[in-house]
Write an enzyme that holds these catalytic residues in place. Structure first.
Site, short mmCIF file in Angstrom:
data_model
loop_
_atom_site.label_atom_id
_atom_site.label_comp_id
_atom_site.label_asym_id
_atom_site.label_seq_id
_atom_site.Cartn_x
_atom_site.Cartn_y
_atom_site.Cartn_z
N ASP A 184 0.90 -1.14 0.00
CA ASP A 184 0.00 0.00 0.00
C ASP A 184 0.94 1.19 0.00
O ASP A 184 1.58 1.48 1.01
CB ASP A 184 -0.88 0.00 1.26
CG ASP A 184 -1.89 1.13 1.20
OD1 ASP A 184 -1.46 2.28 1.00
OD2 ASP A 184 -3.10 0.88 1.34
N HIS A 185 1.08 1.85 -1.13
CA HIS A 185 2.18 2.82 -1.23
C HIS A 185 2.02 3.99 -0.26
O HIS A 185 2.98 4.68 0.03
CB HIS A 185 2.42 3.27 -2.68
CG HIS A 185 1.46 4.29 -3.18
ND1 HIS A 185 0.22 3.99 -3.65
CD2 HIS A 185 1.56 5.64 -3.27
CE1 HIS A 185 -0.39 5.08 -4.01
NE2 HIS A 185 0.39 6.12 -3.81
N HIS A 247 -5.88 2.92 1.09
CA HIS A 247 -5.01 3.99 1.60
C HIS A 247 -5.63 4.72 2.80
O HIS A 247 -4.98 4.93 3.82
CB HIS A 247 -4.71 5.03 0.51
CG HIS A 247 -4.16 4.44 -0.76
ND1 HIS A 247 -3.25 3.42 -0.76
CD2 HIS A 247 -4.38 4.73 -2.06
CE1 HIS A 247 -2.94 3.11 -2.01
NE2 HIS A 247 -3.62 3.88 -2.82
C1 BG6 Z 1 -3.51 4.92 -6.38
C2 BG6 Z 1 -4.85 5.05 -7.04
O1 BG6 Z 1 -3.49 3.82 -5.51
O2 BG6 Z 1 -3.20 6.11 -5.65
C3 BG6 Z 1 -4.88 6.26 -7.95
O3 BG6 Z 1 -5.13 3.88 -7.80
C4 BG6 Z 1 -4.46 7.50 -7.19
O4 BG6 Z 1 -6.18 6.45 -8.51
C5 BG6 Z 1 -3.14 7.27 -6.46
O5 BG6 Z 1 -4.32 8.54 -8.13
C6 BG6 Z 1 -2.81 8.45 -5.55
O6 BG6 Z 1 -1.54 8.27 -5.02
P1 BG6 Z 1 -0.64 9.52 -4.59
O7 BG6 Z 1 0.58 8.92 -4.00
O8 BG6 Z 1 -0.38 10.31 -5.84
O9 BG6 Z 1 -1.45 10.31 -3.61
#
Ligand code: BG6
Length: 510
Positions: A184-185, A247
């Protein structure tokens, strides 16, 4: 956090010629390499359908990667890294073809003395999440007499509770849970990790972190971009599945869980799991009262006309998929009893921002009058995840001069003041942790299922109950106005953040 030296290894990337691998993974591994964080004995094996030679892959994924600019990098670094890249074309749907991966890995393992340590990274469409581990297992690549075998998978971890359970069951039949790393980044973002430090390394916050002092908690994750060319995927997902179930719920867990006994994967997992078990289920009949969904409509954003969601490529013209989701819920435990949590996410909003705002209760007796009635007078702690990462504490101070007029002021800390070098990208941190065998910042199977379990009634009601409206909102606004109606008391509204943490008024630069 627990860590160990990184042993020699081969990183096997399935879907290696795809977008994610070229945009995020290869750049992240290159940065780790450049910073001297990878072991000498290291190689990458890219695997996918395209028929590429090693050299062609080196060009596509690295040397001439149009998604990653390496023009400023030193020739030595570029040459040395390119030599670590290898490629194997297979039909990923064909079990027999995995013999080619096994043969290639055995050869690379010998050449690079990687001691049988392999990480399999699935950067592929989710339809392959059950197949690839099963096919690896059919060729004995899931276990080793010496060395480790790890599996990294990207979200979505299932489409709903049933499919998430089936996926977990299937993954666990081939790899033990402790070798499955679900990325989960958001958990790789420095500021999400800093939440744990803010809460548990300070004596000042934790005593206030409960129902006695906190009025409500808000979490906002907004994006200015629309769905771009991902319309086909996005329409089968929607904001609830794409952002909120994973997230945002992981952030909720970091904000609300009890202090873990140690900063280890096991104890954090156990606290998160208890937290998810304490989420008050939302009954089908209450879904309309506790949730709002919306979809962006064509509008002018910063002087440019942008498409509505239904006009985006790959989106059906009558789509009801939400690009905005807001939720109110409660956590039924000792700490959070009756404290409302409000979380929302949306595309095509005025600014790109993710933040947590903790609003404290007012003092029991108001002695002084407030200088600006329209300014929210509560004490508030704002934890900014991105951009302008930092902390803002808002509290009342006396306006100089006669009488006792109180004005809300802000005390701010910016994370950039602390960073000595570049703050590592989320993928770098997470990959490095996986190489060390530290799953602290990865989502555990239990919490993934618990989070699906929580959102399931909302997904069901949104799908089946046509009386629950999909509100249109003009692109570039903060989403449906109706989202204020889930808040209580009735005059409470969402805090609409600005791009800069300290620009904290109704008028700001976005
Ligand atoms: C991803 C989603 O997991 O997270 C995308 O699939 C979203 O739709 C993205 O744009 C947002 O990540 P960050 O790190 O740019 O806030």
């Amino acid at each position: 956090m627990q860590s160990e030296e990184i042993k020699p290894l081969i990183l096997v990337i399935f879907g290696a010629s795809g977008d994610l691998a070229r945009r995020k993974l290869v750049p992240a591994v290159y940065d780790l390499f450049k910073c001297g964080l990878l072991p000498e004995n290291f190689a990458i094996l890219g695997v996918s359908r395209s028929g590429l030679s090693d050299d062609e892959f080196r060009k596509k994924a690295f040397l001439e990667n149009n998604l990653f600019d390496i023009s400023g990098e030193s020739e030595d670094n570029k040459t040395a890294f390119a030599k670590k890249l290898f490629y194997q074309a297979i039909d990923t749907n064909n079990q027999a073809d995995y013999a080619k991966v096994a043969t290639r890995l055995a050869a690379l393992d010998k050449d690079f003395s990687t001691e049988g340590n392999y990480i399999f990274y699935l950067s592929t469409p989710p339809v392959l999440y059950e197949k690839i581990p099963a096919f690896l297992s059919a060729h004995g690549l899931n276990r080793a007499e010496s060395g480790y075998r790890r599996l990294v998978i990207e979200k979505p971890f299932g489409y709903d509770l049933k499919t998430a359970r089936a996926l977990n069951k299937s993954l666990k039949s081939h790899f033990p849970e402790e070798e499955i790393y679900r990325i989960d980044h958001y958990l790789g973002k420095e500021t999400v990790q800093n939440l744990l430090v803010t809460r548990f390394a300070n004596g000042v916050f934790e005593p206030l972190w409960n129902r006695n002092y906190i009025h409500h908690v808000e979490i906002t994750s907004a994006e200015t971009l629309g769905v771009g060319n991902r319309g086909g995927y996005y329409d089968t997902s929607g904001a609830l599945r794409d952002m909120l179930q994973n997230h945002l719920m992981q952030i909720v867990a970091h904000v609300a869980m009890e202090p873990p006994i140690a900063p280890t994967a096991e104890s954090i997992r156990s606290e998160k799991s208890k937290l998810f078990q304490s989420l008050r289920p939302i009954d089908a009949v209450d879904v309309a009262k506790y949730s709002i969904r919306g979809q962006y409509m064509a509008s002018d954003m910063s002087g440019k006309m942008v498409n509505g969601y239904r006009d985006e490529e790959g989106v059906p013209e009558n789509s009801k998929t939400e690009t905005y989701a807001a939720l109110k819920f409660y956590i039924d435990n000792w700490r959070w009893s009756n404290v409302p949590f409000y979380i929302r996410t949306g595309k095509r909003m005025p600014t790109k921002v993710t933040e947590i705002a903790i609003t404290f209760k007012d003092p029991p007796h108001q002695l002084f009058s407030h200088a600006d009635d329209f300014v929210q007078t509560h004490n508030q702690l704002v934890i900014r995840i991105q951009p302008d990462e930092g902390l803002l504490m808002k509290f009342g101070m006396k306006v100089p001069g006669q009488g006792f007029k109180v004005k809300n002021v802000g005390m701010d800390f910016h994370y950039s003041d602390l960073a000595e070098g570049d703050v590592p990208e989320a993928y770098e941190r997470l990959l490095l942790d996986c190489m060390k065998g530290d799953a602290t910042l990865y989502a555990h199977g239990d919490s993934v299922e618990a989070s699906w379990n929580f959102v399931e009634p909302i997904l069901e009601a949104w799908k089946n109950d046509n009386s629950i409206p999909v509100f249109g909102y003009p692109a570039g606004t903060w989403g449906p106005l109706a989202a204020n109606e889930i808040m209580e008391p009735t005059d409470l509204t969402w805090r609409n953040p600005c791009r800069q943490l300290t620009e904290d008024t109704n008028y700001c630069k976005l």
